[in-house]
Design a protein around this motif. Structure first.
Motif, PDB file in Angstrom:
ATOM      1  N   LEU A   1       0.842  -1.201   0.000  1.00  0.00           N
ATOM      2  CA  LEU A   1       0.000   0.000   0.000  1.00  0.00           C
ATOM      3  C   LEU A   1       0.874   1.247   0.000  1.00  0.00           C
ATOM      4  O   LEU A   1       1.853   1.328   0.740  1.00  0.00           O
ATOM      5  CB  LEU A   1      -0.909   0.022   1.224  1.00  0.00           C
ATOM      6  CG  LEU A   1      -2.005  -1.032   1.258  1.00  0.00           C
ATOM      7  CD1 LEU A   1      -2.657  -1.070   2.628  1.00  0.00           C
ATOM      8  CD2 LEU A   1      -3.034  -0.753   0.184  1.00  0.00           C
ATOM      9  N   SER A   2       0.514   2.214  -0.808  1.00  0.00           N
ATOM     10  CA  SER A   2       1.280   3.459  -0.887  1.00  0.00           C
ATOM     11  C   SER A   2       0.553   4.552  -0.119  1.00  0.00           C
ATOM     12  O   SER A   2      -0.599   4.870  -0.423  1.00  0.00           O
ATOM     13  CB  SER A   2       1.451   3.905  -2.340  1.00  0.00           C
ATOM     14  OG  SER A   2       2.199   2.960  -3.059  1.00  0.00           O
ATOM     15  N   ASP A   3       1.228   5.140   0.856  1.00  0.00           N
ATOM     16  CA  ASP A   3       0.651   6.231   1.629  1.00  0.00           C
ATOM     17  C   ASP A   3       0.841   7.545   0.883  1.00  0.00           C
ATOM     18  O   ASP A   3       1.902   7.808   0.333  1.00  0.00           O
ATOM     19  CB  ASP A   3       1.331   6.357   2.993  1.00  0.00           C
ATOM     20  CG  ASP A   3       1.152   5.118   3.847  1.00  0.00           C
ATOM     21  OD1 ASP A   3       0.236   4.336   3.566  1.00  0.00           O
ATOM     22  OD2 ASP A   3       1.927   4.952   4.801  1.00  0.00           O
ATOM     23  N   LYS A   4      -0.191   8.377   0.899  1.00  0.00           N
ATOM     24  CA  LYS A   4      -0.098   9.719   0.314  1.00  0.00           C
ATOM     25  C   LYS A   4       0.207  10.734   1.404  1.00  0.00           C
ATOM     26  O   LYS A   4       1.134  11.516   1.291  1.00  0.00           O
ATOM     27  CB  LYS A   4      -1.388  10.081  -0.404  1.00  0.00           C
ATOM     28  CG  LYS A   4      -1.352  11.411  -1.108  1.00  0.00           C
ATOM     29  CD  LYS A   4      -2.607  11.616  -1.927  1.00  0.00           C
ATOM     30  CE  LYS A   4      -2.489  12.800  -2.843  1.00  0.00           C
ATOM     31  NZ  LYS A   4      -1.553  12.605  -3.944  1.00  0.00           N
ATOM     32  N   SER A   5      -0.597  10.699   2.493  1.00  0.00           N
ATOM     33  CA  SER A   5      -0.432  11.684   3.556  1.00  0.00           C
ATOM     34  C   SER A   5      -1.237  11.281   4.775  1.00  0.00           C
ATOM     35  O   SER A   5      -2.076  10.392   4.720  1.00  0.00           O
ATOM     36  CB  SER A   5      -0.890  13.072   3.072  1.00  0.00           C
ATOM     37  OG  SER A   5      -2.266  13.026   2.714  1.00  0.00           O
ATOM     38  N   VAL A   6      -0.964  11.970   5.881  1.00  0.00           N
ATOM     39  CA  VAL A   6      -1.784  11.881   7.092  1.00  0.00           C
ATOM     40  C   VAL A   6      -2.263  13.299   7.362  1.00  0.00           C
ATOM     41  O   VAL A   6      -1.461  14.223   7.425  1.00  0.00           O
ATOM     42  CB  VAL A   6      -0.974  11.342   8.293  1.00  0.00           C
ATOM     43  CG1 VAL A   6      -1.800  11.397   9.564  1.00  0.00           C
ATOM     44  CG2 VAL A   6      -0.507   9.922   8.023  1.00  0.00           C
ATOM     45  N   THR A   7      -3.585  13.456   7.477  1.00  0.00           N
ATOM     46  CA  THR A   7      -4.159  14.786   7.625  1.00  0.00           C
ATOM     47  C   THR A   7      -5.133  14.831   8.796  1.00  0.00           C
ATOM     48  O   THR A   7      -5.696  13.808   9.170  1.00  0.00           O
ATOM     49  CB  THR A   7      -4.917  15.198   6.336  1.00  0.00           C
ATOM     50  OG1 THR A   7      -5.900  14.199   6.025  1.00  0.00           O
ATOM     51  CG2 THR A   7      -3.973  15.365   5.171  1.00  0.00           C
TER      52      THR A   7
END
Length: 129
Positions: free
Chosen positions: A23-29
């Protein structure tokens, strides 16, 4: 499966999630991305129709909660601020990465270095004595 940790953007508590490394993470917001679909960490977040994970800091099941390493407190039951935060995966449509709705490109700013005014604009003050 690997353990991946994510900081809460508000209080820096750590959520440790066991997941597949592909799984590729984009961001944590601290807020959900417009148009993204989220599930809790104890639900199947690897489905094709899921774009991320919604954590409730210190409360969500399906992950381990820890205090930030710099506090020296170690694991504790009283971890987290209770606020939601969001792990966003990279999303693809037609083989192209999709940006969240409303995302804007960075705006370029031209600095006035070397062109600064020598004084304030406006009327001159009263003449001196």
């Amino acid at each position: 499966m690997v353990e991946v940790t994510y900081y809460c953007p508000r209080c820096r508590a750590l959520a440790a999630l066991e997941r597949d490394p592909y799984l590729s993470d984009k961001s944590v917001t601290p807020y959900p991305l417009e148009g993204w679909t989220y599930v809790a960490p104890d639900e199947d977040y690897e489905r094709d129709d899921v774009d991320g994970v919604r954590f409730v800091c210190g409360e969500s099941d399906g992950c381990a909660w820890r205090t930030p390493p710099d506090t020296g407190e170690g694991d504790s039951e009283a971890v987290g601020c209770g606020e939601p935060f969001y792990l966003n995966f990279v999303r693809y449509e037609g083989g192209e990465e999709v940006d969240p709705a409303g995302a804007r490109e960075s705006e370029y700013v031209e600095l006035a270095e070397g062109r600064a005014p020598t004084g304030p604009r406006g009327p001159r003050g009263p003449p001196g004595p």
